[in-house]
Design an enzyme around this catalytic site. Structure first.
Site, PDB file in Angstrom:
ATOM      1  N   CYS A  42       0.822  -1.214   0.000  1.00  0.00           N
ATOM      2  CA  CYS A  42       0.000   0.000   0.000  1.00  0.00           C
ATOM      3  C   CYS A  42       0.854   1.261   0.000  1.00  0.00           C
ATOM      4  O   CYS A  42       0.353   2.351  -0.267  1.00  0.00           O
ATOM      5  CB  CYS A  42      -0.932   0.005   1.206  1.00  0.00           C
ATOM      6  SG  CYS A  42      -2.149  -1.337   1.180  1.00  0.00           S
ATOM      7  N   ILE A 271      -6.744 -27.838   1.659  1.00  0.00           N
ATOM      8  CA  ILE A 271      -6.209 -26.625   1.036  1.00  0.00           C
ATOM      9  C   ILE A 271      -7.067 -25.434   1.441  1.00  0.00           C
ATOM     10  O   ILE A 271      -8.291 -25.439   1.257  1.00  0.00           O
ATOM     11  CB  ILE A 271      -6.175 -26.754  -0.507  1.00  0.00           C
ATOM     12  CG1 ILE A 271      -5.347 -27.972  -0.925  1.00  0.00           C
ATOM     13  CG2 ILE A 271      -5.609 -25.475  -1.120  1.00  0.00           C
ATOM     14  CD1 ILE A 271      -5.306 -28.204  -2.420  1.00  0.00           C
TER      15      ILE A 271
END
Length: 545
Positions: A42, A271
């Protein structure tokens, strides 16, 4: 237990470090395709613009520091090529040597992020994107090499941050946006001040236009115009990186992201997936959405680790709360906007206010414009937008919290918010939104939106401007009668016996006038947000391509 994390930065590193705290003896391997595993993405526009002066300030952790503190096996410049779900192993390539090998896992966390959208245009190879520290290095180098002009393609968060920072570096900057406004999450009347701020700082804004060709020192727009562009930055948006998941046969959602449950589990229970590649649930609509924000990625990473450790987790719906600085303005939003509510046919009400950041008698108060949206039936808060100077950030955070907690709009009046003259007002801007909502929900006052004025006039309504004659002379709605609120009692004989639309500058004096006129039996509505909101919306309509 052995866990492999694919991808670092916010989501991946939050998962890895949280899991280490929960499972001190677990084997944790992090594979990162790029050279940095943990960096402040950012902050990239501000590094390119020279606000963040030192590149190392962007690097939050390194493989060495993560090994020392968390005993993580972090392998940068290492790409996961394929997932063998049946054998629970991944195929890996060391990008430095080209060596490939397999690594098994008990649990796998996917955090591949999202890739910048790069359209297929002639000359697009000259364009820059901004996703990694390496990208920021390229942009900073291009500026240092003597670039004098730039075109930023895309008027969203990253595009406007890049535009501002390039202006700070002395470049002549143009923004090209295919939509009719910048900052798509804003409604048009709330985007109008952003357009004005860009223009005031010398940024050329080209709305409703697309780039069709990138030339050596310019770009060509779809209307044939050429814009000078020593450098071109693409900030059109991002797409979730789902190639690895798709090739492994994991389910993708309707928005193209990886589909996960409330515990970040994919269609394979071994997963998990987190971050920008994953679809979230919109807290307002309940629909799947893509929200590429760092705070959500961090939260998902933590929850994925909790789930792997056997803890119950539930992410819940997301509100998409976001904020950006555009030169002297702060632009913030949470929840949904009116464009989406109208498209979905959901009944709602809107409130516009124009308060000051703190008590007006204390020096330095700055104006802001706020918009609150709530359910017309039960008052539940649906969204908010604020544009202004100081104090925007704390007000949007209060509203985001209220929205998440399921408060009604009128309950904002009961929030006890910190007050002293340098920081706020005895009736905080958030409280004022609650007072207005209470008046609307109880039928104490009826309001009209800026985009509903013309239809009301067509049905025979009359406009009454209750501002001073000087304000009226400086600009007013066409056809409005000027009856200042302080003279209204003495001039009641001049009030037409028809439906009335009353307005002032921001709505407060209009509220006083409506109370008087409705109490005397007139059919009257107050123009929500007053002349200031109407002007912003009217300009947005006039300037739309």
């Amino acid at each position: 237990m052995k866990t492999i994390v694919v991808g670092g930065v916010a989501g991946g590193m939050s998962a890895a470090t949280r899991l280490r705290r929960l499972a001190p003896e677990a084997e944790i391997i992090v594979f990162e395709r790029g050279p940095e595993v943990s960096f402040a993405n950012c902050g990239l526009p501000y590094y390119a613009g020279g606000v963040i002066e030192h590149r190392d300030d962007l690097l939050l952790q390194t493989p060495r520091s993560l090994r020392a503190r968390f005993d993580l096996d972090v392998r940068v410049r290492t790409e996961v090529l394929a997932i063998d779900r049946e054998q629970r192993r991944v195929r890996v390539r060391d990008l430095a040597t080209g060596r490939e090998y397999d690594e098994t896992y008990d649990h796998l966390v996917l955090s591949p992020g999202a890739a910048p959208i790069v359209p297929d245009l002639p000359g697009v190879e000259r364009a820059l994107v901004l996703r990694s520290v390496t990208d920021a290095d390229r942009l900073a180098a291009a500026v240092a090499d003597g670039a004098r002009s730039a075109v930023v393609v895309g008027g969203g968060f990253i595009g406007l941050e890049v535009a501002e920072n390039l202006v700070h570096r002395g470049l002549a900057v143009s923004v090209v946006e295919r939509d009719t406004q910048v900052m798509a999450p804003l409604d048009p009347e709330m985007a109008a001040p952003v357009h004005a701020e860009l223009a005031a700082n010398g940024v050329g804004v080209h709305l409703g236009r697309t780039v069709v060709k990138i030339l050596t020192e310019a770009v060509e727009l779809d209307d044939g115009r050429l814009l000078d562009a020593d450098l071109v930055v693409l900030a059109i948006g991002v797409r979730p990186e789902t190639g690895l998941a798709r090739e492994a046969g994991l389910a993708l959602g309707p928005r193209g992201g990886i589909e996960v449950d409330a515990g970040m589990r994919t269609s394979d229970p071994h997963i998990h997936a987190v971050g920008d590649a994953v679809e979230k649930t919109d807290r307002i609509s309940g629909e799947p959405v893509l929200i590429p924000l760092a705070n959500i990625a961090n939260r998902q990473g933590r929850l994925a680790a909790d789930a792997i450790a056997g803890r119950p987790v539930d992410l819940g719906g997301r509100t998409g709360t976001a904020i950006v600085r555009v030169f002297g303005l702060t632009v913030a939003m949470t929840g949904t906007n009116e464009k989406r509510l109208r498209a979905a046919g959901r009944g709602h009400r809107a409130i516009h206010t124009h308060p000051a950041s703190h008590a007006g008698y204390y020096p330095g108060a700055q104006p802001m414009s706020a918009k609150l949206l709530y359910d017309a039936a039960d008052g539940t808060i649906l969204g908010a937008q604020i544009v202004g100077g100081d104090g925007v950030d704390k007000r949007i955070d209060v509203l985001a919290t209220a929205l998440y907690a399921g408060l009604r709009a009128d309950e904002l009046a009961d929030l006890e918010l910190a007050y002293a003259p340098p920081f706020g007002s005895a009736k905080d801007p958030v409280n004022m939104l609650g007072y207005i909502a209470e008046n609307q929900l109880t039928g104490t006052e009826r309001t009209l939106q800026w985009h509903e004025v013309n239809a009301a006039l067509d049905d025979g309504a009359v406009l009454i401007d209750v501002r001073t004659p000087a304000e009226y002379a400086a600009g007013h709605l066409p056809g409005a009668l000027n009856l200042p609120v302080d003279d209204l009692r003495e001039r009641l004989a001049e009030v037409p016996d028809r439906e009335l639309i009353v307005y002032c500058q921001v709505g407060l004096r209009g509220h006083t006038a409506v109370a008087l006129l409705s109490g005397l039996g007139h059919n009257v509505r107050n123009l929500d947000g007053g002349y200031r909101t109407w002007t912003a919306g009217h300009h947005a309509q006039e300037n739309a391509p």
